[in-house]
Design a protein around this motif. Structure first.
Motif, PDB file in Angstrom:
ATOM      1  N   LYS A 210      -4.929   5.037   2.570  1.00 53.56           N
ATOM      2  CA  LYS A 210      -4.037   4.145   1.835  1.00 53.56           C
ATOM      3  C   LYS A 210      -4.722   3.706   0.547  1.00 53.56           C
ATOM      4  CE  LYS A 210      -5.443  -0.152   4.175  1.00 53.56           C
ATOM      5  NZ  LYS A 210      -4.980  -1.275   4.998  1.00 53.56           N
ATOM      6  N   ALA A 211      -3.904   3.359  -0.412  1.00 59.16           N
ATOM      7  CA  ALA A 211      -4.375   2.833  -1.688  1.00 59.16           C
ATOM      8  C   ALA A 211      -3.377   1.783  -2.138  1.00 59.16           C
ATOM      9  CB  ALA A 211      -4.460   3.954  -2.711  1.00 59.16           C
TER      10      ALA A 211
ATOM     11  N   HIS B 252       0.678   5.217   1.340  1.00 58.89           N
ATOM     12  CA  HIS B 252      -0.063   5.981   2.350  1.00 58.89           C
ATOM     13  C   HIS B 252       0.079   7.475   2.114  1.00 58.89           C
ATOM     14  CE1 HIS B 252       0.322   2.055   4.299  1.00 58.89           C
ATOM     15  NE2 HIS B 252      -0.678   2.406   5.079  1.00 58.89           N
TER      16      HIS B 252
ATOM     17  N   VAL C 216      -9.677  12.343  -3.744  1.00 61.21           N
ATOM     18  CA  VAL C 216     -10.245  11.006  -3.515  1.00 61.21           C
ATOM     19  C   VAL C 216     -11.518  11.117  -2.683  1.00 61.21           C
ATOM     20  CG1 VAL C 216      -7.912  10.019  -3.507  1.00 61.21           C
ATOM     21  CG2 VAL C 216      -9.038  10.521  -1.348  1.00 61.21           C
TER      22      VAL C 216
ATOM     23  N   VAL D   9      -9.720   7.110  -7.704  1.00 64.82           N
ATOM     24  CA  VAL D   9      -9.169   8.453  -7.784  1.00 64.82           C
ATOM     25  C   VAL D   9      -9.996   9.219  -8.802  1.00 64.82           C
ATOM     26  CG1 VAL D   9      -7.150   9.823  -8.454  1.00 64.82           C
ATOM     27  CG2 VAL D   9      -6.859   7.673  -7.201  1.00 64.82           C
TER      28      VAL D   9
ATOM     29  N   ARG E  34      -9.404   3.571   3.594  1.00 64.49           N
ATOM     30  CA  ARG E  34      -9.045   3.093   2.256  1.00 64.49           C
ATOM     31  C   ARG E  34     -10.041   3.672   1.267  1.00 64.49           C
ATOM     32  NH1 ARG E  34      -9.278  -3.111   1.674  1.00 64.49           N
ATOM     33  NH2 ARG E  34     -11.354  -2.764   0.848  1.00 64.49           N
ATOM     34  N   PHE E  35      -9.581   4.029   0.104  1.00 61.68           N
ATOM     35  CA  PHE E  35     -10.526   4.528  -0.899  1.00 61.68           C
ATOM     36  C   PHE E  35     -10.449   3.658  -2.147  1.00 61.68           C
ATOM     37  CE2 PHE E  35      -7.627   6.480  -3.902  1.00 61.68           C
ATOM     38  CZ  PHE E  35      -6.515   6.731  -3.131  1.00 61.68           C
ATOM     39  N   ASP E  36     -11.475   3.730  -2.943  1.00 62.12           N
ATOM     40  CA  ASP E  36     -11.612   2.802  -4.054  1.00 62.12           C
ATOM     41  C   ASP E  36     -11.322   3.398  -5.424  1.00 62.12           C
ATOM     42  OD1 ASP E  36     -12.337   0.798  -2.303  1.00 62.12           O
ATOM     43  OD2 ASP E  36     -14.430   1.433  -2.298  1.00 62.12           O
TER      44      ASP E  36
ATOM     45  N   TYR F 154       0.836  -1.208   0.000  1.00 62.89           N
ATOM     46  CA  TYR F 154       0.000   0.000   0.000  1.00 62.89           C
ATOM     47  C   TYR F 154       0.866   1.252   0.000  1.00 62.89           C
ATOM     48  CZ  TYR F 154      -4.273  -2.640   0.981  1.00 62.89           C
ATOM     49  OH  TYR F 154      -5.343  -3.490   0.889  1.00 62.89           O
TER      50      TYR F 154
END
Length: 445
Positions: free
Chosen positions: A408-409, A398, A422, A438, A434-436, A396
């Motif tokens: 984090k991605a 950060h 995001v 951009v 956490r994001f899914d 990941y």
């Protein structure tokens, strides 16, 4: 063949120390040294020490041993706060060759004729009253963020604190020099500057004990906001009595200052605040938090708290605990009180047993986890800008939003040192958002 001498640095303590280490390292490079990582073989190791907690003192010996293990013949120097307060003690540590106090640390290269190890640690220190001049500093190394020193020393007389003894009177950089350093940082493709100092809200006092403020902290903030090329400016720790409404209001409308404040509280009990000789009561602290949230509802507010201060009864501790649960804050930095020589608090009665201090510290650290979780939950569904950092941690990448939510991605080297818009969607089991996807690139390296 490369015959340049190699030097490595280790920093204990605060952001201010990191900015000063970076400046000292640049001085070495100008003298022809090659800077290497502390884990590598070097001809000289420089340790920038801290004296705020007992732990930092103990860690010094461990770090000296690490250096000696890598190169037993290396020259080892100690600088910083602990080197000013206890120079003889550091000089007596096996393997230490040179100890420099508060006025000497920026002149370290002047003290090195050769790197032959000494039989005994050589000490060059001063009376702290002599530390009345200012040396500007900033850190470059972490590609995404730089620490910019704007102020040094402290005129406050908090009963638990050795910093005035280690760093001297409050004094500031000139506005002109701060802006020059900020421009130099912006030219390095660094996206964020963190303002740092011992008591940055007291910014503006000149050198040589001049108590007159040439400029105010608000004026500093206003001028820095105009510098092109810096995407973000972040204020580090600032005393509640020096964080004025005008500054809060300016940050709320600023182009670059982010909605994140770190404000020392130390205790939620007015009884203890008086014993600590803090310059405010808890009511003023409530006012500061309320004002910030009125104009920046999504602002992140961090809080310093000391547990186990002499005279802290169970009732007074619970007063602090309950006070913190009622405040609209985001996280805590918890310090377990430790006695420091030559402080008023070290002579106080009603000493809190160590096991009680540890228990209270654990309670507040648990509260901090809940506060942070609650703040993160309040940000879900919102679109924020994340500045990504350079390390691949278990697959990941950060980074932090402008209001200090850690996200984090999946690792992608192209994201390093970029600002990405995001949507915050989910908190993982590790407490990080956490994001899914951009949505838009704001700026790229």
């Amino acid at each position: 063949m490369n015959d340049r001498k190699k030097v490595a640095f280790y920093t204990l303590g605060c952001k201010l120390n990191f900015s000063e280490t970076s400046t000292i390292a640049r001085n070495f490079q100008e003298e022809g040294f090659e800077k290497v990582d502390f884990s590598e073989h070097a001809d000289m190791y420089v340790i920038n020490t801290c004296s705020v907690t007992e732990n930092a003192d103990k860690r010094f010996k461990t770090i000296v041993k690490q250096a000696q293990k890598i190169n037993p013949d290396a020259f080892v120097a100690a600088v910083g706060c602990y080197a000013q307060l206890k120079p003889e003690e550091l000089a007596a540590v096996d393997g230490v060759d040179l100890v420099l106090g508060a006025t000497e640390k920026f002149k370290i290269t002047d003290y090195i004729n050769d790197l032959t190890k000494n039989d005994f640690g050589e000490v060059h220190s001063c009376e702290i009253e002599e530390a009345d001049f200012y040396v500007g500093s900033y850190s470059i190394g972490d590609r995404t963020r730089a620490f910019l020193k704007v102020q040094d020393g402290c005129d406050y007389k908090c009963t638990y604190c050795t910093i005035p003894l280690a760093r001297g009177i409050s004094r500031s950089d000139t506005l002109e020099n701060v802006l020059k350093n900020a421009k130099e940082i912006s030219e390095q493709n660094i996206k964020e500057i963190v303002l740092t100092g011992v008591n940055i809200g007291d910014y503006g006092k000149g050198e040589f004990g001049n108590k007159k403020h040439e400029h105010t902290f608000l004026e500093l903030v206003q001028e820095l906001d105009k510098i092109e090329g810096i995407e973000r400016l972040r204020i580090s720790s600032i005393e509640p009595n020096l964080l004025k409404n005008e500054t809060i209001d300016f940050v709320s409308k600023s182009n670059t200052f982010v909605p994140h404040f770190h404000i020392p509280l130390q205790s939620g009990s007015n009884t203890l605040l008086r014993l600590m000789r803090r310059r405010y009561m808890r009511e003023l602290y409530v006012d500061r938090v309320t004002r910030i949230k009125e104009v920046m509802p999504n602002a992140c507010i961090g809080v310093d708290v000391i547990v186990g201060f002499p005279g802290e009864t169970d009732e007074l501790f619970l007063e602090t605990y309950n006070f913190l649960t009622e405040l609209d804050i985001s996280y805590l930095h918890v310090f377990t009180y430790s006695e420091r020589e030559n402080t008023v608090a070290a002579e106080m009665e009603a000493v809190v047993p160590l096991n009680v201090r540890k228990k209270r510290s654990k309670m507040l650290r648990g509260l901090s986890v809940k506060l942070r979780r609650s703040f993160y939950e309040s940000q879900l569904g919102k679109t924020k800008t994340v500045l990504f950092e350079g390390e691949n941690k278990e697959g990941y990448i950060h980074g932090f939003t402008e209001n200090y939510v850690k996200v984090k991605a999946p690792w992608n080297p192209e994201l390093v040192n970029t600002l990405q818009e995001v949507t915050l969607t989910k908190i993982d089991d590790d407490g990080i958002v956490r994001f899914d996807f951009v949505t838009e690139m704001i700026a790229s390296s």
